[in-house]
Design an enzyme around this catalytic site. Structure first.
Site, PDB file in Angstrom:
ATOM      1  N   ASP A  23      -4.023   1.059   3.227  1.00 36.23           N
ATOM      2  CA  ASP A  23      -4.856   0.424   4.250  1.00 36.23           C
ATOM      3  C   ASP A  23      -6.200   1.147   4.374  1.00 36.23           C
ATOM      4  O   ASP A  23      -6.314   2.326   4.048  1.00 36.23           O
ATOM      5  CB  ASP A  23      -4.101   0.453   5.593  1.00 36.23           C
ATOM      6  CG  ASP A  23      -4.676  -0.542   6.595  1.00 36.23           C
ATOM      7  OD1 ASP A  23      -5.422  -1.460   6.191  1.00 36.23           O
ATOM      8  OD2 ASP A  23      -4.383  -0.395   7.799  1.00 36.23           O
ATOM      9  N   HIS A  40     -12.100  -2.887  -1.624  1.00 39.24           N
ATOM     10  CA  HIS A  40     -10.919  -3.277  -2.412  1.00 39.24           C
ATOM     11  C   HIS A  40     -11.079  -2.812  -3.859  1.00 39.24           C
ATOM     12  O   HIS A  40     -10.127  -2.340  -4.481  1.00 39.24           O
ATOM     13  CB  HIS A  40     -10.722  -4.790  -2.359  1.00 39.24           C
ATOM     14  CG  HIS A  40     -10.461  -5.308  -0.965  1.00 39.24           C
ATOM     15  ND1 HIS A  40      -9.572  -4.702  -0.115  1.00 39.24           N
ATOM     16  CD2 HIS A  40     -10.992  -6.362  -0.277  1.00 39.24           C
ATOM     17  CE1 HIS A  40      -9.548  -5.360   1.045  1.00 39.24           C
ATOM     18  NE2 HIS A  40     -10.405  -6.365   0.967  1.00 39.24           N
ATOM     19  N   LEU A 134       8.294   5.808 -14.430  1.00 40.58           N
ATOM     20  CA  LEU A 134       8.125   5.315 -13.063  1.00 40.58           C
ATOM     21  C   LEU A 134       8.298   3.790 -12.964  1.00 40.58           C
ATOM     22  O   LEU A 134       7.747   3.050 -13.775  1.00 40.58           O
ATOM     23  CB  LEU A 134       6.701   5.680 -12.588  1.00 40.58           C
ATOM     24  CG  LEU A 134       6.256   5.144 -11.230  1.00 40.58           C
ATOM     25  CD1 LEU A 134       6.959   5.884 -10.098  1.00 40.58           C
ATOM     26  CD2 LEU A 134       4.741   5.266 -11.063  1.00 40.58           C
TER      27      LEU A 134
END
Ligand code: IPE
Ligand code: IPE
Ligand code: MG
Length: 237
Positions: A23, A40, A134
């Protein structure tokens, strides 16, 4: 900030599943007099660094909250920018993910995304499917309440009259994954915003004022060091 290097972390006590609410992109941009989309874009650089850092630490699962079912309420221009950036980033970063042995999974209402994003998701998932490092779990058009309702309805459709907690866990998008041990939220907001509501029942929460585009490896290490100092009790003593 007190800096923590990866080497000072206890490798035997890292989260098996780390989830991050990314955020603050908009506020980061605003603080620099830039349009929100610049935040962004800068946030993608943080994603790249944090994925690499988690991969280097051998954390098994990383879930990143990239777009919520509520984010459609944003101005159309911003939604379009976000979708364009998602598709672009998935395409551009696929080689980097592959080099780091990362596997990709998308959780959320993927069918509700624009075709351009869906096809990049599918392409990347397929390209990375044999990797063993991962697991990067991307929450896209994700809402936890919807996920729970979908899971319950699926079980009902299978003929179930009642369900156990384990059965419901297995009907969620995160079936088979351990629950998050740690949830990080950047940019200071003290809320969970419809993220993994079922799965975070006993997760440790870490909120940092740092905006997502400024969140780097050293911030991750600080969060992990904080996590490692906490006694987890799970209702016991
Ligand atoms: C997070 O940053 C990115 C998404 C939710 C897609 P925000 O865009 O929410 O940034 P703020 O919260 O407005 O600063
Ligand atoms: C949460 O951030 C969703 C994502 C990070 C994708 P928001 O910025 O949408 O959350 P609120 O609106 O502050 O609760
Ligand atoms: Mg926000």
């Amino acid at each position: 900030m007190k800096t923590t290097s990866g080497s000072s972390l206890d490798k035997s006590r890292l989260p098996r599943h780390l989830a991050i609410i990314m955020d603050g992109n908009g506020r980061w941009a605003k603080s620099k007099g830039l349009p929100r989309v610049a935040g962004h874009k800068a946030g993608v650089d943080s994603v790249r660094e944090i994925v690499r850092a988690c991969s280097d630490l051998r954390i098994p699962v990383l879930t990143l909250y990239a777009f919520s079912t509520e984010n459609w309420a944003r101005p159309q221009d911003e939604v379009t920018d976000l979708m364009g950036l998602l598709a672009f980033a998935l395409r551009r970063e696929a080689d980097m993910l592959d080099k780091n042995d990362v596997r990709l999974q998308a959780i959320g209402h993927i069918a509700g995304l624009p075709q351009s994003v869906r096809s990049e998701v599918e392409r990347a998932v397929d390209k990375l499917k044999d990797n063993t490092g991962l697991l990067l779990n991307l929450a896209l058009n994700y809402g936890a309440r919807q996920e729970i309702v979908d899971g319950v309805n699926r079980l009902i459709a299978e003929g179930r009259k009642s369900v156990s907690a384990d059965e419901l866990s297995g009907a969620l998008y995160t079936a088979g994954l351990p629950d998050p041990d740690l949830v990080i939220r950047t940019s200071g907001e003290m809320r969970v915003s419809n993220f993994l509501l079922w799965q975070i029942a006993y997760s440790e929460l870490y909120v940092t004022p740092v905006f997502w585009p400024d969140f780097r490896r050293e911030h991750l290490h600080a969060a992990l060091a904080d996590y490692q100092r906490r006694p987890r009790r799970f209702g016991g003593v």
